[in-house]
Design a protein around this motif. Structure first.
Motif, PDB file in Angstrom:
ATOM      1  N   ILE A  69     -15.895  19.354  25.322  1.00  0.00           N
ATOM      2  CA  ILE A  69     -15.288  20.677  25.324  1.00  0.00           C
ATOM      3  C   ILE A  69     -13.855  20.558  24.827  1.00  0.00           C
ATOM      4  N   SER A  70     -13.421  21.556  24.045  1.00  0.00           N
ATOM      5  CA  SER A  70     -12.062  21.531  23.523  1.00  0.00           C
ATOM      6  C   SER A  70     -11.594  22.959  23.270  1.00  0.00           C
ATOM      7  N   LYS A  71     -10.285  23.092  23.040  1.00  0.00           N
ATOM      8  CA  LYS A  71      -9.689  24.401  22.787  1.00  0.00           C
ATOM      9  C   LYS A  71      -8.757  24.308  21.592  1.00  0.00           C
ATOM     10  N   ASP A  72      -8.625  25.408  20.880  1.00  0.00           N
ATOM     11  CA  ASP A  72      -7.674  25.522  19.773  1.00  0.00           C
ATOM     12  C   ASP A  72      -6.845  26.767  20.020  1.00  0.00           C
ATOM     13  N   ALA A  73      -5.621  26.566  20.489  1.00  0.00           N
ATOM     14  CA  ALA A  73      -4.767  27.700  20.837  1.00  0.00           C
ATOM     15  C   ALA A  73      -4.407  28.541  19.621  1.00  0.00           C
ATOM     16  N   SER A  74      -4.333  27.935  18.452  1.00  0.00           N
ATOM     17  CA  SER A  74      -3.968  28.693  17.252  1.00  0.00           C
ATOM     18  C   SER A  74      -5.048  29.698  16.863  1.00  0.00           C
ATOM     19  N   LYS A  75      -6.266  29.471  17.368  1.00  0.00           N
ATOM     20  CA  LYS A  75      -7.389  30.353  17.037  1.00  0.00           C
ATOM     21  C   LYS A  75      -7.961  31.058  18.259  1.00  0.00           C
ATOM     22  N   ASN A  76      -7.344  30.848  19.425  1.00  0.00           N
ATOM     23  CA  ASN A  76      -7.881  31.422  20.673  1.00  0.00           C
ATOM     24  C   ASN A  76      -9.368  31.098  20.822  1.00  0.00           C
ATOM     25  N   THR A  77      -9.725  29.878  20.512  1.00  0.00           N
ATOM     26  CA  THR A  77     -11.135  29.512  20.463  1.00  0.00           C
ATOM     27  C   THR A  77     -11.442  28.310  21.346  1.00  0.00           C
ATOM     28  N   LEU A  78     -12.558  28.422  22.034  1.00  0.00           N
ATOM     29  CA  LEU A  78     -13.099  27.352  22.860  1.00  0.00           C
ATOM     30  C   LEU A  78     -14.306  26.778  22.132  1.00  0.00           C
ATOM     31  N   TYR A  79     -14.451  25.447  22.173  1.00  0.00           N
ATOM     32  CA  TYR A  79     -15.565  24.800  21.484  1.00  0.00           C
ATOM     33  C   TYR A  79     -16.386  23.962  22.458  1.00  0.00           C
ATOM     34  N   LEU A  80     -17.630  23.737  22.062  1.00  0.00           N
ATOM     35  CA  LEU A  80     -18.468  22.767  22.756  1.00  0.00           C
ATOM     36  C   LEU A  80     -19.212  21.977  21.687  1.00  0.00           C
TER      37      LEU A  80
END
Length: 126
Positions: A69-80
């Protein structure tokens, strides 16, 4: 404004990989805890992985070493990122968030989340 929109679900063979994405509104992305949950047919919803604001992560035992799991604050996006997929990973996957942790509720407990996306379907063929 609360908004969580998942994407990336697909049908793949066992052993394959998928990456799920969850775009959140700015309000929701600032939540103290965000995560991925899943629900297989006939089963209860279960926690898969969560991440908090300082980047600390928690995984269900069933996915440790395979999912990230990770996050990208520049895109307001959560990944799996899901690797080495198994048939038993087949489920509807939901993105969720909570702004304030509930005392006594585990981070992987769906009852601890306030906001939910509509889900994205992952189907793994064996």
């Amino acid at each position: 404004q609360v908004e969580l929109v998942e994407s990336g679900g697909d049908s793949v063979q066992a052993g394959g990989s998928l990456r799920l994405s969850c775009v959140a509104s700015a309000y929701t992305y600032s939540s103290v805890l965000m995560g991925w949950f899943r629900q297989a047919p006939g089963k209860e919803r279960e926690g898969v992985a969560v991440i908090d604001t300082d980047g600390s992560t928690t995984y269900a035992d069933s996915v440790k070493g395979r999912f990230t799991i990770s996050k990208d604050a520049s895109k307001n996006t959560l990944y799996l990122q899901m690797n080495s997929l198994k048939h038993e990973d087949t489920a509807m996957y939901y993105c969720a968030a909570v702004r304030v942790r509930r005392l006594g509720v585990g981070d992987l407990d769906p009852a601890g989340m306030d906001y939910w996306g509509k889900g994205t379907l992952v189907t793994i063929s064996s």
